[in-house]
Write a protein that holds these residues in place. Structure first.
Motif, PDB file in Angstrom:
ATOM      1  N   LYS A 118      -3.027-133.535  -3.734  1.00  0.00           N
ATOM      2  CA  LYS A 118      -2.850-134.786  -2.986  1.00  0.00           C
ATOM      3  C   LYS A 118      -3.731-135.885  -3.563  1.00  0.00           C
ATOM      4  N   GLN A 119      -3.686-136.035  -4.865  1.00  0.00           N
ATOM      5  CA  GLN A 119      -4.578-136.991  -5.506  1.00  0.00           C
ATOM      6  C   GLN A 119      -4.249-138.441  -5.164  1.00  0.00           C
ATOM      7  N   GLU A 120      -3.026-138.668  -4.716  1.00  0.00           N
ATOM      8  CA  GLU A 120      -2.656-140.026  -4.329  1.00  0.00           C
ATOM      9  C   GLU A 120      -3.254-140.420  -2.975  1.00  0.00           C
ATOM     10  N   ARG A 121      -3.823-139.445  -2.260  1.00  0.00           N
ATOM     11  CA  ARG A 121      -4.398-139.708  -0.935  1.00  0.00           C
ATOM     12  C   ARG A 121      -5.797-139.078  -0.851  1.00  0.00           C
ATOM     13  N   TYR A 168      -7.267-148.801  -1.352  1.00  0.00           N
ATOM     14  CA  TYR A 168      -7.818-148.834  -2.705  1.00  0.00           C
ATOM     15  C   TYR A 168      -7.613-147.509  -3.454  1.00  0.00           C
ATOM     16  N   ALA A 169      -6.843-146.595  -2.871  1.00  0.00           N
ATOM     17  CA  ALA A 169      -6.591-145.316  -3.529  1.00  0.00           C
ATOM     18  C   ALA A 169      -5.970-145.539  -4.907  1.00  0.00           C
ATOM     19  N   TYR A 200     -17.274-146.692  -8.577  1.00  0.00           N
ATOM     20  CA  TYR A 200     -16.276-146.393  -7.547  1.00  0.00           C
ATOM     21  C   TYR A 200     -15.911-144.917  -7.652  1.00  0.00           C
ATOM     22  N   VAL A 201     -15.834-144.228  -6.501  1.00  0.00           N
ATOM     23  CA  VAL A 201     -15.657-142.779  -6.465  1.00  0.00           C
ATOM     24  C   VAL A 201     -14.472-142.404  -5.587  1.00  0.00           C
ATOM     25  N   GLU A 202     -13.629-141.498  -6.110  1.00  0.00           N
ATOM     26  CA  GLU A 202     -12.543-140.911  -5.318  1.00  0.00           C
ATOM     27  C   GLU A 202     -12.619-139.389  -5.419  1.00  0.00           C
TER      28      GLU A 202
END
Length: 215
Positions: A86-89, A119-120, A78-80
């Motif tokens: 703005k790491q929460e978004r 899923y953030a 899983y990749v973000e």
């Protein structure tokens, strides 16, 4: 059975055993390479150092974590990707399926999520995306990264031709070039229109993400 036939049978057995051992060794080596590739991909990455010295680049944070550990069909990640402020978004959320393609190459297939922002932050959980399955994802056809090993210290690759369709900011297709080492991941994503003119993405080179934490 005469002596000649016995000798031939013994020789044939040795040849079969040799090739069987050689094949087994090659498969084991490729499996070890796949594990190494995935271990280098997983973790927390930052482009802060690059952003401080080159203002054409932003301070981006990248997280990659293994999911679905009981599956036997390669590795799922899983990749973000998000601005440091703005790491929460996150502005990009993906699932990668990393497998051995053949004796020389590895494939990182790319999937998207329906309603991804729900899923953030999932990468922080003990079992990320535990409620999902591959069947609930949307594959980005033509957007797989095909990687090859470069010696013992890197894997590098890219998308193929113009196969990865993109409509972002007037683009017709996108390309991605990636180089992965134990300490950094360089990623250059670009979009091009129907005249092959670049319409988005970094212009001078890829983002250099330094690994700041292993997962």
């Amino acid at each position: 059975m005469n002596f000649k036939n016995i000798l031939l049978a013994m020789l044939l057995g040795c040849v079969i055993q040799f090739f069987s051992c050689a094949t087994g060794t090659a498969v084991h080596r490729k499996s070890d390479d796949l594990k190494k590739l995935v271990s280098w991909m997983t973790g927390s990455f930052s482009s802060q150092e690059q952003a401080q010295t080159d203002h054409d680049f932003l301070d981006i944070r990248l997280k990659m974590v293994k999911i679905w550990p009981n599956r036997q069909d390669g590795y799922w990640l899983y990749v973000e990707q998000a601005l440091a402020t703005k790491q929460e978004r996150p502005y990009r959320q993906r699932v990668y399926h990393v497998t051995i393609q053949d004796n020389a190459t590895f494939e990182s297939a790319v999937y998207t999520l329906e309603d991804p922002l729900q899923y953030a932050g999932e990468w922080q959980k003990r079992k990320p995306l535990a409620a999902l399955t591959p069947e609930s994802l949307i594959i980005r056809k033509g957007c797989s990264i095909i990687l090859k090993k470069e010696g013992d210290e890197a894997f590098a690759g890219s998308t193929q031709e113009k196969d990865c369709v993109s409509t972002l900011r007037g683009a017709e297709y996108a390309t991605s070039e990636v180089r992965i080492t134990p300490t950094e991941l360089v990623s250059w994503d670009r979009g091009f229109d129907h005249n092959d003119i670049q319409v988005w993405g970094a212009e001078t080179g890829g983002y250099i993400f330094k690994k700041i934490e292993d997962f």
